[in-house]
Design an enzyme around this catalytic site. Structure first.
Site, mmCIF file in Angstrom:
data_model
loop_
_atom_site.group_PDB
_atom_site.id
_atom_site.type_symbol
_atom_site.label_atom_id
_atom_site.label_comp_id
_atom_site.label_asym_id
_atom_site.label_seq_id
_atom_site.Cartn_x
_atom_site.Cartn_y
_atom_site.Cartn_z
ATOM 1 N N ASP A 147 -4.650 3.916 -1.783
ATOM 2 C CA ASP A 147 -5.734 4.317 -0.874
ATOM 3 C C ASP A 147 -6.156 5.752 -1.132
ATOM 4 O O ASP A 147 -5.364 6.679 -0.954
ATOM 5 C CB ASP A 147 -5.254 4.206 0.577
ATOM 6 N N MET B 296 -11.946 5.226 -0.432
ATOM 7 C CA MET B 296 -12.548 5.477 0.892
ATOM 8 C C MET B 296 -13.099 6.894 0.861
ATOM 9 O O MET B 296 -12.560 7.817 1.480
ATOM 10 C CB MET B 296 -11.476 5.310 1.982
ATOM 11 N N GLY C 99 -0.619 1.869 9.570
ATOM 12 C CA GLY C 99 0.103 1.671 10.818
ATOM 13 C C GLY C 99 -0.735 1.258 12.017
ATOM 14 O O GLY C 99 -0.259 1.299 13.146
ATOM 15 N N SER D 94 0.851 -1.191 0.000
ATOM 16 C CA SER D 94 0.000 0.000 0.000
ATOM 17 C C SER D 94 0.881 1.233 0.000
ATOM 18 O O SER D 94 1.616 1.492 0.959
ATOM 19 C CB SER D 94 -0.905 0.012 1.239
ATOM 20 N N GLY E 152 -8.729 4.615 7.269
ATOM 21 C CA GLY E 152 -8.334 6.005 7.482
ATOM 22 C C GLY E 152 -6.838 6.208 7.646
ATOM 23 O O GLY E 152 -6.300 7.204 7.190
ATOM 24 N N PHE E 153 -6.195 5.255 8.287
ATOM 25 C CA PHE E 153 -4.772 5.447 8.569
ATOM 26 C C PHE E 153 -4.004 4.143 8.437
ATOM 27 O O PHE E 153 -4.517 3.074 8.793
ATOM 28 C CB PHE E 153 -4.582 5.987 10.005
ATOM 29 N N MET F 50 -11.783 -5.050 5.533
ATOM 30 C CA MET F 50 -10.926 -4.139 6.305
ATOM 31 C C MET F 50 -10.629 -4.762 7.664
ATOM 32 O O MET F 50 -11.546 -5.131 8.404
ATOM 33 C CB MET F 50 -11.627 -2.787 6.510
ATOM 34 N N MET G 63 -8.528 8.760 0.019
ATOM 35 C CA MET G 63 -9.307 9.224 1.182
ATOM 36 C C MET G 63 -9.732 10.673 0.996
ATOM 37 O O MET G 63 -8.919 11.497 0.561
ATOM 38 C CB MET G 63 -8.451 9.118 2.439
ATOM 39 N N HIS H 257 -8.427 1.811 -3.970
ATOM 40 C CA HIS H 257 -9.376 1.585 -2.874
ATOM 41 C C HIS H 257 -9.994 2.936 -2.517
ATOM 42 O O HIS H 257 -9.348 3.784 -1.912
ATOM 43 C CB HIS H 257 -8.607 0.981 -1.686
ATOM 44 N N ASP I 260 -7.122 -5.912 4.300
ATOM 45 C CA ASP I 260 -6.459 -4.606 4.248
ATOM 46 C C ASP I 260 -6.344 -4.001 5.641
ATOM 47 O O ASP I 260 -7.343 -3.632 6.250
ATOM 48 C CB ASP I 260 -7.295 -3.692 3.328
ATOM 49 N N SER J 13 2.710 -0.226 6.177
ATOM 50 C CA SER J 13 3.810 0.147 7.071
ATOM 51 C C SER J 13 4.857 -0.958 7.191
ATOM 52 O O SER J 13 6.055 -0.676 7.231
ATOM 53 C CB SER J 13 3.269 0.536 8.452
ATOM 54 N N HIS K 2 -1.496 -1.245 -4.100
ATOM 55 C CA HIS K 2 -2.723 -0.762 -3.478
ATOM 56 C C HIS K 2 -2.644 0.757 -3.306
ATOM 57 O O HIS K 2 -1.672 1.282 -2.765
ATOM 58 C CB HIS K 2 -2.868 -1.465 -2.125
#
Ligand code: DX5
Ligand code: ZN
Length: 227
Positions: free
Chosen positions: A39, A72, A154, A12, A151-152, A146, A41, A70, A186, A209, A37
């Site tokens: 993301d 979001m 790590g 990601s 959202g984040f 998920m 947002m 993806h 994910d 991460s 991937h």
């Protein structure tokens, strides 16, 4: 999918060092990763902002990986065409973002993605039951489970996700859908837990991460292919 088919690791890019994106994408290109991937947002559907189609388009020029977008975002319909134009190969959107009467129903989004010859994924937040997407299974290519609140990067893997993956996997097997639909997981995938995620039935593992904060991202990605 046959039992022996290998899983896919999808790094990601959210976990990458954005000052060194060229180096980071080259790590992915040189590794055994098959998907990348991406993301997206919007700070409405999730409390964070990431990047948009222009970044995806720039990356597209430097990688032949399968670009897995993806979404979001609270209005995924409006974002589909810009990411198709940017070079996406697959787009997933959240079923929770289609529940309001102001948004297009899932089938319209699926059709828009599929008629452009992209793979289509349906994503579920951790607390959203699998049952609500059963009626769309015949139209989609992958399910995004998920394993953290979106959202984040790590965050820690939510352990109950393993039961959800197994539930989905059993349903797909029992309904002869396992050949046609991949299970993507994910969030919070680490070297310590990736094997249990695969054993539960996952086909695609997204890892941010763990990959990009490691000394050797190529080696970390490749390690996730070992049993
Ligand atoms: C979370 C994102 C994930 C995230 C994974 O909202 O959808 O894709 O980048 O990152 P890690 O592997 O750090 O949990
Ligand atoms: Zn994601």
């Amino acid at each position: 999918m046959s039992k022996n088919k290998k899983h896919i690791i999808a790094p990601s890019i959210l976990g990458a060092d954005f000052f060194n994106l060229k180096k980071e994408i080259n790590f992915c290109n040189k590794s055994n990763a098959k998907w990348l991937h991406l993301d997206i947002m919007d700070q409405q559907f999730v409390p964070n902002l990431s990047f948009g189609p222009s970044v995806v388009q720039d990356l597209r020029g430097h990688s032949d990986l399968f670009f897995d977008v993806h979404l979001m975002v609270s209005n995924p319909f409006d974002m589909i065409q810009p990411f198709i134009d940017a070079g996406a190969n697959g787009i997933s959107f959240h079923i929770e973002a289609t529940e309001s009467r102001f948004t297009f129903p899932p089938k319209i989004l699926i059709n828009t993605i599929k008629k452009n010859n992209l793979k289509c994924g349906l994503a579920l937040k951790p607390k959203t039951p699998f049952s609500i997407i059963k009626k769309y299974l015949e139209y989609i290519d992958y399910i995004v489970v998920m394993s953290v609140e979106p959202g984040f990067g790590g965050q820690s893997f939510i352990p109950s996700t393993l039961d959800k993956i197994a539930e989905i996997n059993n349903y797909l097997v029992q309904n002869s859908l396992k050949e046609d639909i991949l299970i993507q997981v994910d969030g919070g995938i680490k070297l310590q837990n990736y094997q249990s995620v695969i054993q539960s039935g996952a086909d695609i593992l997204v890892a941010g991460s763990q990959v990009f904060q490691s000394e050797n991202p190529i080696e970390t990605i490749n390690q996730m292919y070992s049993k």
